[in-house]
Design a protein around this motif. Structure first.
Motif, mmCIF file in Angstrom:
data_model
loop_
_atom_site.group_PDB
_atom_site.id
_atom_site.type_symbol
_atom_site.label_atom_id
_atom_site.label_comp_id
_atom_site.label_asym_id
_atom_site.label_seq_id
_atom_site.Cartn_x
_atom_site.Cartn_y
_atom_site.Cartn_z
ATOM 1 N N GLY A 7 51.214 49.927 44.319
ATOM 2 C CA GLY A 7 49.932 50.382 44.830
ATOM 3 C C GLY A 7 48.979 49.242 45.121
ATOM 4 N N THR A 8 47.695 49.567 45.158
ATOM 5 C CA THR A 8 46.649 48.620 45.550
ATOM 6 C C THR A 8 45.418 48.813 44.670
ATOM 7 O OG1 THR A 8 47.395 48.663 47.853
ATOM 8 C CG2 THR A 8 45.156 47.878 47.462
ATOM 9 N N ILE A 9 44.788 47.703 44.295
ATOM 10 C CA ILE A 9 43.483 47.748 43.634
ATOM 11 C C ILE A 9 42.430 47.305 44.640
ATOM 12 C CG2 ILE A 9 41.981 46.718 41.879
ATOM 13 C CD1 ILE A 9 44.404 46.310 40.110
ATOM 14 N N ALA A 10 41.397 48.116 44.809
ATOM 15 C CA ALA A 10 40.198 47.695 45.544
ATOM 16 C C ALA A 10 39.216 47.171 44.511
ATOM 17 C CB ALA A 10 39.611 48.860 46.323
ATOM 18 N N HIS A 11 38.895 45.891 44.625
ATOM 19 C CA HIS A 11 38.061 45.202 43.628
ATOM 20 C C HIS A 11 36.721 44.833 44.256
ATOM 21 C CE1 HIS A 11 37.042 42.071 40.567
ATOM 22 N NE2 HIS A 11 36.501 41.480 41.616
ATOM 23 N N LYS A 12 35.654 45.026 43.470
ATOM 24 C CA LYS A 12 34.316 44.603 43.887
ATOM 25 C C LYS A 12 33.590 44.097 42.659
ATOM 26 C CE LYS A 12 30.210 46.246 46.387
ATOM 27 N NZ LYS A 12 29.588 47.419 47.068
ATOM 28 N N VAL A 63 34.747 41.173 47.356
ATOM 29 C CA VAL A 63 35.222 42.499 47.736
ATOM 30 C C VAL A 63 36.633 42.289 48.269
ATOM 31 C CG1 VAL A 63 34.848 44.526 49.172
ATOM 32 C CG2 VAL A 63 32.881 43.230 48.318
ATOM 33 N N GLU A 64 37.631 42.645 47.459
ATOM 34 C CA GLU A 64 39.007 42.285 47.774
ATOM 35 C C GLU A 64 39.944 43.465 47.529
ATOM 36 O OE1 GLU A 64 39.708 39.444 49.052
ATOM 37 O OE2 GLU A 64 37.979 38.185 48.533
ATOM 38 N N GLU A 65 41.137 43.371 48.117
ATOM 39 C CA GLU A 65 42.219 44.293 47.801
ATOM 40 C C GLU A 65 43.366 43.481 47.211
ATOM 41 O OE1 GLU A 65 43.458 47.003 50.833
ATOM 42 O OE2 GLU A 65 41.743 48.327 50.417
ATOM 43 N N THR A 89 29.881 42.014 36.379
ATOM 44 C CA THR A 89 30.221 43.431 36.509
ATOM 45 C C THR A 89 31.246 43.568 37.635
ATOM 46 O OG1 THR A 89 28.413 43.894 38.053
ATOM 47 C CG2 THR A 89 27.963 44.213 35.705
ATOM 48 N N HIS A 90 32.125 44.562 37.492
ATOM 49 C CA HIS A 90 33.107 44.794 38.549
ATOM 50 C C HIS A 90 33.591 46.238 38.507
ATOM 51 C CE1 HIS A 90 37.256 44.425 36.406
ATOM 52 N NE2 HIS A 90 36.342 44.630 35.496
#
Length: 229
Positions: A71-76, A82-84, A100-101
């Motif tokens: 799968g994929t993590i959407a990170h902020k 702001v990354e995948e 914070t994230h």
């Protein structure tokens, strides 16, 4: 000396959208015998349903490593990243003085499966940082973390190294160990024996006072080995 932490003996929490197994005490799971191992504080194996995730939350003074299996993590985060993060990629974040994230499964159909690992740092209140990378998919050992970012590895603020090992079925390997250090081996997939003990997917092994890890694989395998003080 080896101690095997069987996968089905870990702490477990199922929140519907999140199915999580805790190697060490975490959140509502508490076991005084499993508070961590050397500088390892958290090894969580998380499965997140499509469209769900962890809302924005804080961390401070912790080295946080994520490894996506499927799968994929959407990170902020509050550093402006702001990354995948795709399957096969690692992500390192030093929380340091505070960050914070959020982590979210952006897919409408595909579940997310990843390890989240927390390492206690040996330097406090550093400037927060972020990096991610897909390391070359090679047989044998690949260095993922090291104090001096050796050989393209991520820097970690701790006296430790992390190796990812990948071997084919019916392979024998003798990995040299330092009897004065401690090791944690986390099985990502497959079945093998280590010094005569059979381990399987998601098992963990605490190792101390040993000079060799004799590996004999029964299938294609992958495991993480933490070299710790």
């Amino acid at each position: 000396m080896l101690y095997i932490r069987k996968a089905n003996e870990r702490g477990h929490a199922n929140h519907g959208w999140l199915d999580s197994n805790h190697t060490f005490s975490f959140a509502n799971y508490y076991d005084p015998k499993f508070m961590g191992f050397s500088s390892l504080r958290v090894i969580n194996e998380d499965r997140v349903k499509a469209g769900y995730g962890f809302g924005t939350h804080p961390h401070k003074n912790m080295e946080i490593l994520s490894y996506v299996l499927d799968g994929t993590i959407a990170h902020k985060d509050s550093m402006g990243n702001v990354e995948e993060l795709k399957a096969g990629e690692f992500q390192i974040m030093s929380a340091g003085t505070g960050v914070t994230h959020s982590e979210f499964n952006p897919s409408d159909t595909e579940n997310l499966h990843f390890y989240q690992i927390w390492i206690m740092p040996n330097e406090m209140n550093i400037k927060p940082r972020y990096d991610q990378k897909a390391f070359e998919n090679q047989k044998g050992g690949t260095l993922i973390l090291s104090p001096n970012a050796e050989n393209g590895s991520f820097k970690v603020y701790q006296d430790m190294k992390l190796w990812r090992y990948q071997f084919d079925a019916n392979h024998t390997e003798a990995i040299k160990l330092d009897a004065n250090r401690n090791y944690w081996l986390q099985v990502v997939k497959g079945e093998f024996t280590i010094n005569g003990n059979t381990v399987r997917t998601s098992d963990g092994i605490a190792i101390s006072e040993e000079t060799l890890a004799n590996i004999e694989t029964n299938s294609d395998v992958e495991f993480l080995m933490f070299d710790l003080a």
